[in-house]
Design an enzyme around this catalytic site. Structure first.
Site, PDB file in Angstrom:
ATOM      1  N   GLU A   1      18.583  49.171  87.375  1.00 39.51           N
ATOM      2  CA  GLU A   1      17.962  48.664  86.145  1.00 39.51           C
ATOM      3  C   GLU A   1      19.027  48.161  85.174  1.00 39.51           C
ATOM      4  O   GLU A   1      20.061  48.828  84.976  1.00 39.51           O
ATOM      5  CB  GLU A   1      17.160  49.814  85.508  1.00 39.51           C
ATOM      6  CG  GLU A   1      15.793  49.440  85.046  1.00 39.51           C
ATOM      7  CD  GLU A   1      14.848  49.016  86.181  1.00 39.51           C
ATOM      8  OE1 GLU A   1      14.781  47.788  86.455  1.00 39.51           O
ATOM      9  OE2 GLU A   1      14.190  49.875  86.761  1.00 39.51           O
TER      10      GLU A   1
ATOM     11  N   THR B   1      20.952  45.840  85.647  1.00 38.12           N
ATOM     12  CA  THR B   1      22.140  45.405  86.397  1.00 38.12           C
ATOM     13  C   THR B   1      22.068  43.921  86.721  1.00 38.12           C
ATOM     14  O   THR B   1      23.092  43.297  86.972  1.00 38.12           O
ATOM     15  CB  THR B   1      22.254  46.180  87.731  1.00 38.12           C
ATOM     16  OG1 THR B   1      20.970  46.167  88.370  1.00 38.12           O
ATOM     17  CG2 THR B   1      22.689  47.617  87.491  1.00 38.12           C
TER      18      THR B   1
ATOM     19  N   SER C   1       4.329  41.828  85.248  1.00 42.66           N
ATOM     20  CA  SER C   1       3.175  40.929  85.241  1.00 42.66           C
ATOM     21  C   SER C   1       3.593  39.511  84.838  1.00 42.66           C
ATOM     22  O   SER C   1       3.019  38.528  85.312  1.00 42.66           O
ATOM     23  CB  SER C   1       2.082  41.450  84.299  1.00 42.66           C
ATOM     24  OG  SER C   1       2.601  41.669  83.016  1.00 42.66           O
TER      25      SER C   1
ATOM     26  N   ASP D   1      12.867  40.345  88.505  1.00 42.99           N
ATOM     27  CA  ASP D   1      11.414  40.333  88.682  1.00 42.99           C
ATOM     28  C   ASP D   1      10.961  39.148  89.541  1.00 42.99           C
ATOM     29  O   ASP D   1      10.123  39.292  90.434  1.00 42.99           O
ATOM     30  CB  ASP D   1      10.711  40.263  87.316  1.00 42.99           C
ATOM     31  CG  ASP D   1      11.166  41.380  86.401  1.00 42.99           C
ATOM     32  OD1 ASP D   1      11.741  42.358  86.912  1.00 42.99           O
ATOM     33  OD2 ASP D   1      10.969  41.276  85.181  1.00 42.99           O
TER      34      ASP D   1
ATOM     35  N   TYR E   1      15.974  44.274  74.173  1.00 38.93           N
ATOM     36  CA  TYR E   1      16.455  43.839  75.488  1.00 38.93           C
ATOM     37  C   TYR E   1      17.623  42.864  75.290  1.00 38.93           C
ATOM     38  O   TYR E   1      18.678  42.997  75.905  1.00 38.93           O
ATOM     39  CB  TYR E   1      15.315  43.186  76.267  1.00 38.93           C
ATOM     40  CG  TYR E   1      15.693  42.719  77.652  1.00 38.93           C
ATOM     41  CD1 TYR E   1      15.526  43.548  78.753  1.00 38.93           C
ATOM     42  CD2 TYR E   1      16.221  41.448  77.866  1.00 38.93           C
ATOM     43  CE1 TYR E   1      15.872  43.123  80.037  1.00 38.93           C
ATOM     44  CE2 TYR E   1      16.574  41.007  79.120  1.00 38.93           C
ATOM     45  CZ  TYR E   1      16.394  41.847  80.207  1.00 38.93           C
ATOM     46  OH  TYR E   1      16.742  41.418  81.469  1.00 38.93           O
TER      47      TYR E   1
HETATM   48  C1  GLA Z   1      13.112  43.297  82.862  1.00 41.34           C
HETATM   49  C2  GLA Z   1      13.778  41.955  83.146  1.00 41.34           C
HETATM   50  C3  GLA Z   1      14.657  42.029  84.394  1.00 41.34           C
HETATM   51  C4  GLA Z   1      15.603  43.214  84.362  1.00 41.34           C
HETATM   52  C5  GLA Z   1      14.847  44.495  83.982  1.00 41.34           C
HETATM   53  C6  GLA Z   1      15.763  45.666  83.802  1.00 41.34           C
HETATM   54  O1  GLA Z   1      12.182  43.598  83.855  1.00 41.34           O
HETATM   55  O2  GLA Z   1      12.806  40.965  83.323  1.00 41.34           O
HETATM   56  O3  GLA Z   1      15.368  40.822  84.545  1.00 41.34           O
HETATM   57  O4  GLA Z   1      16.687  42.984  83.513  1.00 41.34           O
HETATM   58  O5  GLA Z   1      14.091  44.332  82.794  1.00 41.34           O
HETATM   59  O6  GLA Z   1      16.332  46.028  85.011  1.00 41.34           O
END
Ligand code: GLA
Length: 374
Positions: A24, A26, A121, A166, A218
């Protein structure tokens, strides 16, 4: 209205949600991730329109349809459009910007993936639209390009600076496997993850606590990682060692970098343990250590996630951790199938004691990636 498209001209595509087994925060550090696709996802029914317009409908927002001329897309005041529509319109804009011809298109979206639950999603929505556009208008577009288009839709048109975890999970995962992806080289490997054979279940708990990546935390984490890399003189934190990280003067940057470096090492160890069909029980401690690192060093957990992880471990889970960007959302627990009901009860009781909303939970097995289904 969904279901109104003429069958003869339409097809239907599905892109799945994901949970990340480990790895996560990363991806935007050029590191490693290990997601699996969920059996749930977003479907996109699509048909060609010859009239230069885009028509969008969503089952989940039936009153928020959008109709817009393709030539007006670039100039449109997107802030007036419903938030969900930014994803498909972002994909369409990116598709056109990359030089693909689009005569017009009608899209009807539906899905069984909880939204905003940290189960991806957004990427499922973007990838479902992107593969529909590919199959209808540009069949030679590669999976890598789809991943980039879907990510750009989120980065540029929605405004969240995500990595490619994702979208890669949605596009590349296969049933029965976790996807080991090296984000730097884009090399990937399908690693068997056969829970049933070992009498195991992977439970997902959607804690119902808000998960809003758009809020800026984020982006702040991402910026902190970039600053830490600059101070260490490495291109990305993927290139840093634990020893180097210890020399960072700023305690916050040190914690952030320590998470990324230790998390990449965890991904490599988990991948190694699972290769060749090893017993997934062995990875439990790595999952729990990953959660502690996200909670203490990266500081992206939430009280609901910590409560769910602690309760699952008390009830006998081999490992448990939050998944996705954090600040709420979902967590996973690896449990003996015979103990799954007990773990769910224990987590629910812990939530009731803390007056948290009842979490939704379900068991998942690794499903297939994005594809045409009709
Ligand atoms: C979200 C982002 C991903 C990733 C995760 C954390 O889901 O869309 O790109 O950075 O957080 O691992």
């Amino acid at each position: 209205m969904a279901g109104s498209l003429e069958k003869s001209k339409a097809g239907r595509w599905l892109a799945p949600g994901r949970v990340n087994l480990i790895g996560e925060h990363t991806d935007y550090n050029d590191g490693f991730v290990l997601p699996l696709a969920l059996p749930m996802g977003v479907t996109c029914t699509a048909a060609v329109r010859p009239d230069g317009t885009v028509r969008l409908r969503s089952r989940q927002a039936p009153r928020d349809g959008v109709e817009i001329a393709l030539c007006a897309l670039a100039a449109a005041g997107w802030s007036e459009l419903p938030a969900w529509a930014h994803y498909p319109l972002g994909v369409i804009s990116e598709f056109v910007r990359r030089g693909h011809e689009l005569p017009g298109v009608e899209l009807e979206l539906d899905g069984d993936l909880p939204m905003g639950a940290g189960l991806s999603s957004s990427a499922a929505l973007s990838c479902a639209v992107a593969i529909a556009l590919r199959d209808l208008f540009a069949p030679s577009v590669s999976a890598a390009e789809i991943i980039d288009m879907a990510r750009t839709a989120e980065n540029v048109y929605v405004g969240v600076p995500t990595g490619i975890l994702d979208q890669s999970a949605a596009m590349l995962c296969t049933a029965g496997h976790v996807l080991f992806l090296d984000v730097r080289t884009r090399a990937y490997e399908q690693i068997p993850f056969d829970l049933k054979r070992f009498g195991l279940s992977l439970l997902v708990f959607d804690t119902g606590s808000s998960h809003r990546l758009v809020d800026g935390e984020y982006a702040r984490r991402r910026a902190e990682c970039a600053t830490a890399a600059v101070e260490l003189g490495v291109p990305f934190l993927r290139d840093a060692t634990a020893g180097q990280v210890g020399r960072l003067a700023d305690p916050v940057l040190r914690r952030r970098a320590r998470h990324v470096v230790s998390e990449n090492a965890r991904v490599l160890r988990v991948a190694e343990k699972l290769r060749g069909g090893g017993d997934p029980r062995q990875i439990g401690p790595e999952l729990s250590a990953g959660h502690a690192s996200l909670r203490d060093d990266f500081e992206v957990s939430a009280p609901q996630l910590d409560t769910a992880v602690a309760a699952a471990l008390v009830a006998g889970a081999y490992g448990a951790r939050m998944v996705g960007g954090g600040f709420g959302g979902s967590m996973i627990a690896l449990v003996d199938s015979g103990r799954a009901d007990g773990v769910v009860r224990t987590v629910r009781d812990a939530f009731a004691r803390r007056r948290f909303a009842v979490p939704r939970s379900f068991a998942v097995t690794p499903a297939a990636g994005a594809r045409r289904i009709e």
